[in-house]
Every structure is written in C-alpha cells, then in structure tokens.
Enzyme design. Structure first.
Site, PDB file in Angstrom:
ATOM      1  N   SER A  33     -40.272 -19.292 -10.919  1.00 27.39           N
ATOM      2  CA  SER A  33     -41.688 -19.636 -10.910  1.00 27.39           C
ATOM      3  C   SER A  33     -42.492 -18.488 -11.504  1.00 27.39           C
ATOM      4  O   SER A  33     -41.936 -17.651 -12.236  1.00 27.39           O
ATOM      5  CB  SER A  33     -42.134 -19.959  -9.480  1.00 27.39           C
ATOM      6  OG  SER A  33     -43.419 -20.546  -9.469  1.00 27.39           O
ATOM      7  N   ASN A  34     -43.766 -18.440 -11.229  1.00 29.25           N
ATOM      8  CA  ASN A  34     -44.632 -17.377 -11.732  1.00 29.25           C
ATOM      9  C   ASN A  34     -45.769 -17.164 -10.744  1.00 29.25           C
ATOM     10  O   ASN A  34     -45.869 -17.855  -9.738  1.00 29.25           O
ATOM     11  CB  ASN A  34     -45.151 -17.732 -13.139  1.00 29.25           C
ATOM     12  CG  ASN A  34     -45.948 -19.017 -13.129  1.00 29.25           C
ATOM     13  OD1 ASN A  34     -47.027 -19.082 -12.559  1.00 29.25           O
ATOM     14  ND2 ASN A  34     -45.395 -20.060 -13.750  1.00 29.25           N
TER      15      ASN A  34
END
Ligand code: CTP
Ligand code: CA
Length: 219
Positions: A33-34
């Site tokens: 993810s981020n």
C-alpha cells in the site's frame, strides 16, 4: 442543498471522486500500500456535495468519516476500484485523487507466507490504470481530473499524464515539501489544463485547495 458560501453551483451534476490508497494482498495478513490518508479526495467530495452535486466517493481503506450528503463506496484493491469506477464512468465530473497501487502481487494464496530464506522476492503485476480507462472512454461534456504526485520534474511528468490519460486537468502535488502531500492537513498544488492554463495554489488547508480545484475545473 446547503446554501453556498463560495464557488459555483454544481446542482444537477454527477461527480465521481476516488480517494485514499489501495491495498494489494501479498497473503491473507499482508499487503502492499502507500501512505495516502484520503484527506484530499474526501475534501473534494465534501465540497462538491456542498455545491449541490450528486457525489459518489470511491474510498480506499482510510479512517475518515463520510462527508455529509456523499454516497460512499468502499474499495480495497486497484481491481476493486477499477470495477467500481466503470459503474460510475458516465459522471459529469470525475476527480481521481486515489493513490492507486501500480503493482500488485501476481498471486496471493489463502495461506500466510512463512519466513524462510534471508531474502524474499515477490513477483508483481501491473494493476489496471483506472483513470486511463476512464480517459479512453471519456464522453462529450465530461470533465476528467487527475492527480500527479511527483518528487522531481513535476510539471513535465504531470503534463505527460494529462496527455496520456486524456484528461482535462491535472493537479500536481509534491511529496517532498513540508506541509504537502500524504498525511498533512495542507497542500500546495499546481493546476494544469489541457488548454494550457496554469494556476499555482499556495500552501493552504486541503478544504480550501478542494474548493479552488472545483472553482477551476467546473468553470
Ligand atoms: N491512477 C489510477 N489508476 C492507477 C494509477 C493511477 O487511476 N492504476 C490515477 C491516480 O488516481 C491519479 C493519476 O492516475 O489521478 C496519476 O497517478 P500517478 O501515480 O501520479 O501516475 P501514474 O500514471 O501511476 O505514473 P507513476 O506512478 O509512474 O508516476
Ligand atoms: Ca502511480
């Protein structure tokens, strides 16, 4: 709809906003993810609803309350976002603020990976480019707005995305500046249009940036 304190009315218009990160499963307990918190997209959705639009917000996993008057659809992965976006692809105004993972693990089983060797390689596949897919099927009278988060050569990269994805506007923001990008309450952006317009918005709360973006793109 609520009375407008500022900005033009969006009454009668449909608006689609994407926001937040995506999660791409590595195994049942891990993901890629981020650091997107979804704030910018949620503020845009809130402001569009306040201006009277019928707003659908496609939201990745974030811990934000749904803005008043907004229809929220939660998604997890880039594939989910792609599927949901295609169902709302005819919106009058589309604003893609989501930080979509460009790659996902090529396979993820239903069993947790066990640690073994000192090094581990993951094979990743490209995810669908949701905004490019929307751009490829853009209809007359529809306005498409993308975001570009850049660390270097921002304007050149953003203009490339504007052209490649068939957008009307792109919102360039910067990850490597204090007070801008992921996880901050403020942002500094540069708006670039296909028609060659350029607007520098100085560092401001994301709610205010959202209003300025809508002022520009809904003119
Ligand atoms: N976007 C998308 N689907 C993807 C990747 C990006 O819809 N799979 C959208 C984002 O929501 C954003 C715009 O495309 O509005 C640009 O995202 P960005 O990550 O800056 O650009 P990319 O085209 O993915 O290029 P790169 O990450 O290599 O800079
Ligand atoms: Ca990307």
């Amino acid at each position: 709809a609520a009375p407008e304190a500022s900005g033009g009315s969006l009454a009668g218009r449909t608006v689609l906003v994407t926001a937040g990160p995506t999660r791409e499963a590595i195994d049942p307990v891990r993901f890629l993810s981020n650091g997107s918190t979804g704030t910018m997209g949620f503020e845009i959705a809130r402001e569009a609803a306040r201006r009277g639009a019928s707003v659908t917000l496609l939201a990745g996993p974030v811990s934000l309350p749904t803005p008043e008057g907004v229809t929220r659809v939660d998604i997890v992965s880039a594939d989910d976002l792609h599927e949901a976006a295609m169902q709302h692809a005819d919106a009058d105004l589309v604003i893609a603020a989501a930080a979509v993972s460009d790659y996902a693990p090529a396979s993820s089983g239903d069993r947790k990976l066990k640690k073994a060797d000192d090094a581990l390689s993951l094979t990743l596949r490209r995810t669908p480019d949701v905004l490019a897919a929307l751009g490829a099927r853009k209809r007359d009278g529809q306005t498409l707005v993308g975001f570009a988060l850049e660390t270097h050569d921002g304007e050149a990269h953003a203009r490339g995305k504007l052209e490649r994805k068939n957008l009307d506007w792109i919102v360039l923001n910067f990850q490597n500046e204090p007070g801008a990008g992921f996880g901050t309450g403020t942002n500094r952006v540069v708006l670039l249009s296909r028609a060659g317009e350029r607007a520098d918005l100085p560092l401001a709360p994301k709610a205010q940036i959202a209003a300025s973006i809508l002022d520009a793109v809904a003119r």
